[in-house]
Design a protein around this motif. Sequence first.
Motif, PDB file in Angstrom:
ATOM      1  N   UNK B   3      36.829  43.449   2.981  1.00 41.25           N
ATOM      2  CA  UNK B   3      37.710  44.178   2.081  1.00 41.25           C
ATOM      3  C   UNK B   3      36.909  45.185   1.279  1.00 41.25           C
ATOM      4  N   UNK B   4      37.498  46.307   1.074  1.00 37.57           N
ATOM      5  CA  UNK B   4      36.766  47.388   0.414  1.00 37.57           C
ATOM      6  C   UNK B   4      37.767  48.305  -0.261  1.00 37.57           C
ATOM      7  N   UNK B   5      37.507  48.600  -1.508  1.00 35.24           N
ATOM      8  CA  UNK B   5      38.380  49.530  -2.215  1.00 35.24           C
ATOM      9  C   UNK B   5      37.759  50.902  -2.143  1.00 35.24           C
ATOM     10  N   UNK B   6      38.529  51.845  -1.679  1.00 39.75           N
ATOM     11  CA  UNK B   6      37.945  53.175  -1.600  1.00 39.75           C
ATOM     12  C   UNK B   6      37.629  53.723  -2.988  1.00 39.75           C
ATOM     13  N   UNK B   7      38.379  53.293  -3.983  1.00 44.17           N
ATOM     14  CA  UNK B   7      38.081  53.703  -5.368  1.00 44.17           C
ATOM     15  C   UNK B   7      36.626  53.451  -5.695  1.00 44.17           C
ATOM     16  N   UNK B   9      34.139  53.425  -3.974  1.00 39.08           N
ATOM     17  CA  UNK B   9      33.154  54.258  -3.319  1.00 39.08           C
ATOM     18  C   UNK B   9      32.575  55.302  -4.254  1.00 39.08           C
ATOM     19  N   UNK B  10      33.387  55.736  -5.200  1.00 37.39           N
ATOM     20  CA  UNK B  10      32.944  56.834  -6.037  1.00 37.39           C
ATOM     21  C   UNK B  10      32.030  56.386  -7.162  1.00 37.39           C
ATOM     22  N   UNK B  35      33.720  63.818  -6.567  1.00 41.43           N
ATOM     23  CA  UNK B  35      34.916  63.467  -7.321  1.00 41.43           C
ATOM     24  C   UNK B  35      36.128  64.040  -6.621  1.00 41.43           C
ATOM     25  N   UNK B  36      36.103  65.301  -6.264  1.00 40.35           N
ATOM     26  CA  UNK B  36      37.183  65.846  -5.442  1.00 40.35           C
ATOM     27  C   UNK B  36      36.910  65.487  -3.974  1.00 40.35           C
ATOM     28  N   UNK B 129      29.402  58.821  -0.129  1.00 41.78           N
ATOM     29  CA  UNK B 129      30.248  57.656  -0.379  1.00 41.78           C
ATOM     30  C   UNK B 129      29.491  56.390  -0.051  1.00 41.78           C
ATOM     31  N   UNK B 131      29.911  52.328   1.469  1.00 41.03           N
ATOM     32  CA  UNK B 131      30.800  51.420   2.192  1.00 41.03           C
ATOM     33  C   UNK B 131      30.074  50.113   2.447  1.00 41.03           C
TER      34      UNK B 131
END
Lengths: 318, 318
Positions: B3-7, B9-10, B35-36, B129, B131
Amino acid sequence: MTTEKKHGEFSLIETLVARRPKPENLFRACRVAAGDDAALLASLSRPVITTDTQREGVHFRRDWQTPFEIGAKAVAVTLSDLAASFAKPVALFVNLGIPAGLSDSVAEGIYDGLGAALEIYGCDLGGGNTSRSSELSLDLFAVGEGQGEMPLRSEAKAGELLCVTGPLGMARGGLRCLETGETRFPELLAAFKNPRPRFDAAEVLQQAGVRCAMDISDGLAGDALHMAKASGVTLELALTPEMAHGELKGWCDACGEDLRSFMASGGEEYELLFTCSADTLAAIKAVIPTVMCVGRVSAHSGLYLLGLPREASSFEHR
Amino acid sequence: MTTEKKHGEFSLIETLVARRPKPENLFRACRVAAGDDAALLASLSRPVITTDTQREGVHFRRDWQTPFEIGAKAVAVTLSDLAASFAKPVALFVNLGIPAGLSDSVAEGIYDGLGAALEIYGCDLGGGNTSRSSELSLDLFAVGEGQGEMPLRSEAKAGELLCVTGPLGMARGGLRCLETGETRFPELLAAFKNPRPRFDAAEVLQQAGVRCAMDISDGLAGDALHMAKASGVTLELALTPEMAHGELKGWCDACGEDLRSFMASGGEEYELLFTCSADTLAAIKAVIPTVMCVGRVSAHSGLYLLGLPREASSFEHR
């Protein structure tokens, strides 16, 4: 530590470079491509750069997707960030992590998929390298040429409408179909396996003067939250069942899933989320009929998101 | 699938971006940074792009190198390809693969090392990013601005001399010291742990009109072979013990290793290999005293390499 010949790193990349057709428009980007220490590109007035990772077991599964599909999707996912930035693709670089024992046919299938997708989007292969890895992984790095002003997620203004370029929740529905062995919803499966970056929509949005846009990779709720925070506004979602794609409705009915929650908490959509005035939306909708208004922007009221279906949560890769 | 939250990543990338000082010259490159969806860079007249992977167990070991050293070396190794292309660094993008259970302090140490090296080389962090991964890995993509003509490994001409910008075999010696627990040769260890891209030498070579150059990542024998094949020439090596660094001599004596073979089959050197006329070499040597002639270029005679020490073989990561 495993043994690895750096010489070998070039062979797969070179295979792909040699195999790909080189019409004039693909040659354009790379003056010096793979083989030398670095690639030299033609001049870029607004270089737009993005990167993405696709890792087995996190982002893809080989029992669900063919090597070709894995390669093609990796390109699409990476280029989607360029579309969301109103940039045109120029060159893609690919680092491949190869586990011991991976068959040549799998590696070749991945490269075939990469090559086919590059062809579709008019993007050159700039280079990359391969290395021994404990799991199959692709790290992609895309270079694009910005067109005009780059849209920002921080540009949502109170009074605008919140819109998307296409149906929501499709890819997550496809993922659930794969998890459950469900085969009756081909468009859901296609949305998961074969996403398309919305370069077509980006062009229309840009011409219409849209200043706030991003792609929906984390699901509407997750990405709307990013947008609301960056813009310092409140986004009020107004999802209705009528906005849902027929297959998604069918799937939610069959599974007893809450449709609106599912639409809000999808992921890997790669549709564009943007804000604009009502007039601008009408003009855009005349060209892209799938565009929908899914909410509105208001001055920050203490909460970033309103109107969130109760069960909605941001998509997690799983 | 994990499980991984893309949020999430930042967050690490943003931590580094926020922590790094932003003097005028570092801001220059990135108009829109992490950020973008993508980073927008200032215009590039000759974009030079390169990519590298550093993977635990293949390229580094945490019992040999601190997290800071791992991060800093990853930057140096990647930027070395820009130096070898006579390009100046502009922006670096980093994809980090993080195994479950990795402590924050290790991740932070790596980012500190990345940040410190970026500072040294005047390179901006463009984004990246993170992961979930089964092993610690760094995929780095560097964007540079080419200066004048890009040197090519295919430009070696018969009659030229084959030269290097510094001593050979040092990093491989350092690796062997780490493998054997040998601590008496600090410069060998430093060459392995803390390589420096030769931007200084690249500038001199370019001003002197050198047209054929590359960095020595695979060892002299391996990279000379690449160069000879690309240029369609024969390269005749003429290594002598006098060319060796004192510590390498000492180490080879202590271990009974053949010094010339070791010099020819080093790896991860990141010195530059280049060809030029005798007059040009004299001019370059006046500015960079460590430059040495290690052979000469002749018309292709059927073999690509002559004068190879018997035991020399291309370096393998291990």
